[in-house]
Write a protein that holds these residues in place. Structure first.
Motif, mmCIF file in Angstrom:
data_model
loop_
_atom_site.group_PDB
_atom_site.id
_atom_site.type_symbol
_atom_site.label_atom_id
_atom_site.label_comp_id
_atom_site.label_asym_id
_atom_site.label_seq_id
_atom_site.Cartn_x
_atom_site.Cartn_y
_atom_site.Cartn_z
ATOM 1 N N LYS A 1 7.591 8.974 15.273
ATOM 2 C CA LYS A 1 8.884 9.615 15.003
ATOM 3 C C LYS A 1 8.699 10.799 14.063
ATOM 4 C CE LYS A 1 11.971 7.678 12.311
ATOM 5 N NZ LYS A 1 13.024 6.767 11.802
ATOM 6 N N TYR A 2 9.422 11.873 14.360
ATOM 7 C CA TYR A 2 9.382 13.068 13.524
ATOM 8 C C TYR A 2 10.815 13.464 13.183
ATOM 9 C CZ TYR A 2 8.602 17.854 11.940
ATOM 10 O OH TYR A 2 8.570 19.009 11.203
ATOM 11 N N SER B 1 12.588 -20.301 21.294
ATOM 12 C CA SER B 1 12.545 -19.527 20.054
ATOM 13 C C SER B 1 12.134 -18.095 20.354
ATOM 14 C CB SER B 1 11.586 -20.162 19.039
ATOM 15 O OG SER B 1 10.309 -20.354 19.595
ATOM 16 N N PHE B 2 12.499 -17.215 19.418
ATOM 17 C CA PHE B 2 12.164 -15.802 19.529
ATOM 18 C C PHE B 2 11.499 -15.337 18.238
ATOM 19 C CE2 PHE B 2 15.569 -16.202 22.635
ATOM 20 C CZ PHE B 2 15.068 -15.489 23.710
ATOM 21 N N LEU B 3 10.459 -14.549 18.398
ATOM 22 C CA LEU B 3 9.730 -13.990 17.268
ATOM 23 C C LEU B 3 9.537 -12.501 17.495
ATOM 24 C CD1 LEU B 3 8.073 -14.356 14.627
ATOM 25 C CD2 LEU B 3 6.062 -14.771 16.086
ATOM 26 N N GLU B 4 9.949 -11.705 16.509
ATOM 27 C CA GLU B 4 9.771 -10.262 16.563
ATOM 28 C C GLU B 4 9.127 -9.775 15.270
ATOM 29 O OE1 GLU B 4 13.341 -8.176 17.417
ATOM 30 O OE2 GLU B 4 13.657 -9.148 19.371
ATOM 31 N N SER B 5 8.332 -8.736 15.390
ATOM 32 C CA SER B 5 7.644 -8.197 14.226
ATOM 33 C C SER B 5 7.562 -6.677 14.339
ATOM 34 C CB SER B 5 6.231 -8.791 14.118
ATOM 35 O OG SER B 5 5.570 -8.309 12.969
ATOM 36 N N ASN B 6 7.576 -6.014 13.175
ATOM 37 C CA ASN B 6 7.574 -4.555 13.165
ATOM 38 C C ASN B 6 6.746 -4.065 11.973
ATOM 39 O OD1 ASN B 6 8.275 -1.939 13.962
ATOM 40 N ND2 ASN B 6 10.034 -1.897 12.592
ATOM 41 N N LEU B 7 5.842 -3.136 12.219
ATOM 42 C CA LEU B 7 5.008 -2.531 11.170
ATOM 43 C C LEU B 7 5.147 -1.026 11.264
ATOM 44 C CD1 LEU B 7 2.820 -2.769 8.932
ATOM 45 C CD2 LEU B 7 1.111 -2.632 10.771
ATOM 46 N N THR B 8 5.557 -0.379 10.147
ATOM 47 C CA THR B 8 5.702 1.068 10.132
ATOM 48 C C THR B 8 4.881 1.674 9.000
ATOM 49 O OG1 THR B 8 7.692 0.948 8.732
ATOM 50 C CG2 THR B 8 8.025 0.977 11.117
ATOM 51 N N LEU C 1 0.824 -1.214 0.000
ATOM 52 C CA LEU C 1 0.000 0.000 0.000
ATOM 53 C C LEU C 1 0.856 1.261 0.000
ATOM 54 C CD1 LEU C 1 -2.821 -1.030 2.521
ATOM 55 C CD2 LEU C 1 -2.833 -1.179 0.022
ATOM 56 N N LYS C 2 2.022 1.173 -0.639
ATOM 57 C CA LYS C 2 2.957 2.277 -0.863
ATOM 58 C C LYS C 2 3.612 2.817 0.411
ATOM 59 C CE LYS C 2 0.736 4.029 -5.075
ATOM 60 N NZ LYS C 2 0.169 5.223 -5.736
ATOM 61 N N ASN C 3 2.887 2.847 1.531
ATOM 62 C CA ASN C 3 3.396 3.539 2.710
ATOM 63 C C ASN C 3 3.688 2.626 3.903
ATOM 64 O OD1 ASN C 3 3.015 6.081 1.367
ATOM 65 N ND2 ASN C 3 0.830 5.949 1.855
ATOM 66 N N GLU D 1 6.527 9.386 11.073
ATOM 67 C CA GLU D 1 6.495 7.931 10.911
ATOM 68 C C GLU D 1 5.814 7.319 12.130
ATOM 69 O OE1 GLU D 1 9.977 5.332 9.513
ATOM 70 O OE2 GLU D 1 9.816 4.829 11.661
ATOM 71 N N TYR D 2 4.922 6.364 11.888
ATOM 72 C CA TYR D 2 4.188 5.691 12.954
ATOM 73 C C TYR D 2 4.512 4.197 12.900
ATOM 74 C CZ TYR D 2 1.615 10.053 12.421
ATOM 75 O OH TYR D 2 1.280 11.379 12.302
ATOM 76 N N GLY D 3 4.648 3.586 14.056
ATOM 77 C CA GLY D 3 5.016 2.181 14.062
ATOM 78 C C GLY D 3 4.476 1.424 15.255
ATOM 79 N N ILE D 4 4.461 0.112 15.107
ATOM 80 C CA ILE D 4 4.109 -0.799 16.182
ATOM 81 C C ILE D 4 5.077 -1.985 16.095
ATOM 82 C CG2 ILE D 4 2.296 -1.836 14.745
ATOM 83 C CD1 ILE D 4 0.874 -2.627 17.326
ATOM 84 N N LYS D 5 5.700 -2.306 17.225
ATOM 85 C CA LYS D 5 6.718 -3.350 17.252
ATOM 86 C C LYS D 5 6.424 -4.326 18.378
ATOM 87 C CE LYS D 5 11.709 -4.109 17.702
ATOM 88 N NZ LYS D 5 13.044 -3.468 17.850
#
Length: 291
Positions: A288-289, A231-238, A205-207, A247-251
């Motif tokens: 983030k700015y 085990s370890f699982l990490e995820s990040n959405l920006t 979705l481009k962004n 910039e907005y994110g959830i980790k």
């Protein structure tokens, strides 16, 4: 002091080999000279030594690099050797359950060797790589005024396949295998870690940018008295619009809520393995700015 010896040879335009030899001296901290006892722990004391002298180090290294732009092949290799004379070491006296240590100049020579190599090649949009790292060391210490030799051999191997698309999701699949062998006096043990892993990233979705990292660990020892899997699982959405400063994110970190991980080590007295408690699962929202 001997001068450095440095040799650099270009075999081809895309190949290079270098050799380096250096002689250096190591000095300890001034606090190690202070006589008297320092209480480090309830059963551990440290005593200074005013007769300490510097240690002499012989360092040799050999590096090779090759890059082929026609088939996108990278080859790298390195080997380094160090020999320490009059090494600054820890002398230990065991008194019951108490430990009294001091810094000394060892009459025994210590040696270490490290080697690493990597081969990487690209096939269209697929990149394959294999690499290995080897570390060996032998050290001599005084324990109750008797020489004790400790040897350590660590091996790390990695194989991976990854994609390199500009307009499609990318995936990396790999496998790491670690072997740590320790000898201390008349005791010996080996620890093994098998670690398959996966990395995924996609823009949509481009962004939006979405990433996922997964690592699986299988940790055992030679006698099979220790066996632990985790085990370890990490995820990040920006999210960030083009040309926007915001910039907005959830980790999410440790999404599988793993409680412990394993590490092993060795010193002049013993080798050990530890289980460390890790931070539980948590989710972080960020804004983030860019100025």
């Amino acid at each position: 002091m001997l001068p450095d010896v440095y040799i650099n040879a270009q075999l081809k335009k895309s190949e290079n080999i270098r050799f380096n030899y250096r002689v250096t001296r190591s000095f300890t901290d001034v606090s190690k000279f202070a006589q008297g006892y320092v209480l480090n722990n309830y059963n551990s004391l440290y005593s200074g030594n005013r007769d300490l002298e510097s240690a002499l180090n012989h360092n040799l290294s050999l590096n090779f690099f090759s890059f082929n732009m026609f088939n996108f092949t990278n080859i790298f290799a390195n080997i380094a050797y160090t020999k320490r004379i009059d090494a600054l070491k820890s002398g230990v006296d065991i008194v019951g359950i108490n430990r009294v240590s001091s810094t000394i100049n060892s009459n025994f020579e210590d040696e270490s060797l490290t080697a690493s190599g990597k081969y990487e090649r690209t096939f269209g949009k697929i990149k394959a790589s294999v690499q290995g790292n080897l570390g060996w060391s032998t050290t001599n210490n005084l324990v109750d005024n008797a020489q004790r030799t400790s040897n350590s051999l660590t091996q790390n191997y990695t194989a991976a396949l990854s994609t390199n698309f500009k307009n499609a999701p990318n995936l990396e699949l790999g496998y790491r295998y670690t072997v740590n062998n320790y000898e201390n006096g008349n005791l010996e043990t080996t620890f093994y870690t098998s670690r398959p892993y996966a990395r995924f990233d996609a823009s949509f979705l481009k962004n939006f940018i979405f990433t996922v990292d997964y690592d699986y660990y299988n940790y055992t020892d030679k006698e099979e008295t220790i066996a632990n899997t985790y085990s370890f699982l990490e995820s990040n959405l920006t999210y960030q619009k083009k040309d926007s400063r915001w910039e907005y994110g959830i980790k999410g970190t440790n999404l599988l809520n793993t409680t412990t991980l394993n590490r092993d080590s060795t010193n002049e007295l013993f080798f050990s393995t530890q289980a460390y408690f890790v931070q539980p699962r948590y989710v972080l929202f960020s804004v983030k700015y860019d100025l």
